[in-house]
Design an enzyme around this catalytic site. Sequence first.
Site, PDB file in Angstrom:
ATOM      1  N   HIS A 253       0.857  -1.199   0.000  1.00 41.72           N
ATOM      2  CA  HIS A 253       0.000   0.000   0.000  1.00 41.72           C
ATOM      3  C   HIS A 253       0.882   1.234   0.000  1.00 41.72           C
ATOM      4  CE1 HIS A 253       0.418   1.111   4.330  1.00 41.72           C
ATOM      5  NE2 HIS A 253       0.560  -0.189   4.528  1.00 41.72           N
TER       6      HIS A 253
ATOM      7  N   ASP B 106      -0.562   4.353   0.690  1.00 37.70           N
ATOM      8  CA  ASP B 106      -1.075   5.380   1.605  1.00 37.70           C
ATOM      9  C   ASP B 106      -0.294   5.301   2.914  1.00 37.70           C
ATOM     10  OD1 ASP B 106      -2.380   2.854   2.119  1.00 37.70           O
ATOM     11  OD2 ASP B 106      -3.757   3.898   3.467  1.00 37.70           O
TER      12      ASP B 106
ATOM     13  N   ASP C 225       6.524   1.622   5.961  1.00 40.82           N
ATOM     14  CA  ASP C 225       5.110   1.225   5.916  1.00 40.82           C
ATOM     15  C   ASP C 225       4.355   2.123   4.961  1.00 40.82           C
ATOM     16  OD1 ASP C 225       2.653   0.163   6.464  1.00 40.82           O
ATOM     17  OD2 ASP C 225       2.382   1.242   8.339  1.00 40.82           O
TER      18      ASP C 225
ATOM     19  N   GLU D   5      -5.173   1.226   2.732  1.00 43.49           N
ATOM     20  CA  GLU D   5      -4.973   0.150   3.710  1.00 43.49           C
ATOM     21  C   GLU D   5      -5.102   0.679   5.137  1.00 43.49           C
ATOM     22  OE1 GLU D   5      -3.237  -2.428   6.604  1.00 43.49           O
ATOM     23  OE2 GLU D   5      -2.399  -0.492   6.097  1.00 43.49           O
ATOM     24  N   GLU D   6      -4.553   1.868   5.364  1.00 40.58           N
ATOM     25  CA  GLU D   6      -4.512   2.407   6.730  1.00 40.58           C
ATOM     26  C   GLU D   6      -5.894   2.802   7.241  1.00 40.58           C
ATOM     27  OE1 GLU D   6      -2.020   2.035   8.504  1.00 40.58           O
ATOM     28  OE2 GLU D   6      -0.190   2.146   7.316  1.00 40.58           O
TER      29      GLU D   6
ATOM     30  N   ASP E 182       1.953  -9.861   0.817  1.00 43.04           N
ATOM     31  CA  ASP E 182       1.662  -8.488   1.201  1.00 43.04           C
ATOM     32  C   ASP E 182       2.482  -8.195   2.462  1.00 43.04           C
ATOM     33  OD1 ASP E 182       0.314  -6.037   1.360  1.00 43.04           O
ATOM     34  OD2 ASP E 182      -1.440  -6.889   2.359  1.00 43.04           O
TER      35      ASP E 182
ATOM     36  N   HIS F 165       4.543   3.840  12.071  1.00 38.45           N
ATOM     37  CA  HIS F 165       3.438   4.677  12.580  1.00 38.45           C
ATOM     38  C   HIS F 165       3.946   5.685  13.620  1.00 38.45           C
ATOM     39  CE1 HIS F 165      -0.272   2.094  11.318  1.00 38.45           C
ATOM     40  NE2 HIS F 165       0.695   2.019  10.433  1.00 38.45           N
TER      41      HIS F 165
END
Length: 498
Positions: free
Chosen positions: A129, A131, A164, A198-199, A225, A468
């Site tokens: 992903h 995003d 990420d 995804e987030e 993934d 994150h």
Amino acid sequence: MQNKLINRCLIGIGMAVLLLVVVLVIRTLSFTAPPLANITPEPLDLDGRAIAGRLSQAIQFRTVSVQLNQRETQQQYRDFIDWLAATYPEVHTAMPPKKLGKKEGQEFSLLYTWPGKNSELPPILMSAHYDVVPVIPGTEDDWQHPPYAGVVDDTHIWGRGTLDDKGAAIALMEAATSLLKQGYQPERTVYISLTSDEETGGNGGTAAIVETLKNNGTQLDWSLDEGSFLLHGFIPGVEPPIASINVAEKGYLTVKLVAPGKGGHSSMPPAETAVDILAGALVRLNQNPLPGGLEGLSKKLFEAAARHMSFEKRLMFANQWLFAPVIESALEQQASTAAMLRTTTAATMLSASVKENVLPIEATATVNFRLHPRDSVDDVLAHIESVIDDERIKVVVRRGDSASKVSNDEAQGFRLVADTTQEVFGSVITAPGLTIAGTDSHRYQEIADNNYRFNPMLVSREDVHGFHGTNERISIDNMVKATGFYQALIRNANLHPQ
Ligand SMILES: [Zn+2]
């Protein structure tokens, strides 16, 4: 007479202890791993600085999915998609992506189809992903380099999304480009998906990709993934890195607890207000976690690692019939390993009165559970009701998904990912594991026989703080190896078609 009896007793106890020691030692001596394959990876013919430069540009687009309702963010997404097309022309000519999404004008998830020579073979999917989560307000100044500047120093690329999961998205584009330049065509069809939400749960972009593949009647052999990394220094006493190739992910349940109150002036409070009722319930939930223990996937991962430990530590893992409580209490000490043992409980949001001198007419708490594969949503709801044990409190389910299915760690796809990791990174431990958060794979399970969750990047404990969090970064060496890994995996997947 009495002395004789005591002596006999002592001898008996001595024999029992000796027998126990013999059993422990024999079990420990046989609890070893075959030596790790002695692999020296081939040097990769890839330009690390050039790849880092392109990831640096990718980081500069603020593709923050939680802000997708804002026009500026939507424009960042469009600009990023245009940049991808301009930066990876080979990929976009050979396999122009389908742009997918739920809302019109927000078709931001990209599905690339690389047709295989043999349409009889089941296809595979590789996903990342692009995003990202926002930078936590107030922490901007804690970053060593600004989060969206894409600074590249001697060893690392810095910024939100490097780990990420834009790093993997860019590595996939680099790998496909490199193979196309070599004139490569896969034997079986390879799908590459770069998802955009995804987030925020993937219910727009990722869901649209799954819908499209389902409507085509596509059933994948396997998907790969994000979901774990090549972990270095995570388990004390284990020197080689561990590739935790995760075959399942935890489920997700959010409930809102609502406690009633009568309101009124705070100068004349009743014996129990809505807040007191709610607080009691939260304390009971916290003090009565769901039952857990080292079993299933977490047990497989720790046992694979433990075989490489020193004798004393191996003694514990080889004799879990005796030492399981000791091991489990050690794993409970760290939040990340504790989460592997059970369904977790986390109260996250609270609300009550709107004014300091007004008693609340209701108090609410949002509680988020991450479900271990052993517990269903109904099991957890029953646990909540029985632990709270207070009819005044209403439990409202906000979202409930059980854990994913557990994919096969003996299937060809798992072996391919494990072998390719060793081919690129050398001697590492490979083992199946459990992803403790959510990923797009919980949607891919509808269209794939097996789902694997692993990013081919070597990370330390320090690196994952950026996940994150603050100072997210990835090494240039990791970007080179990840590109080499995806390239090799596509080739390897075609060498051994089923
Ligand atoms: Zn992610």
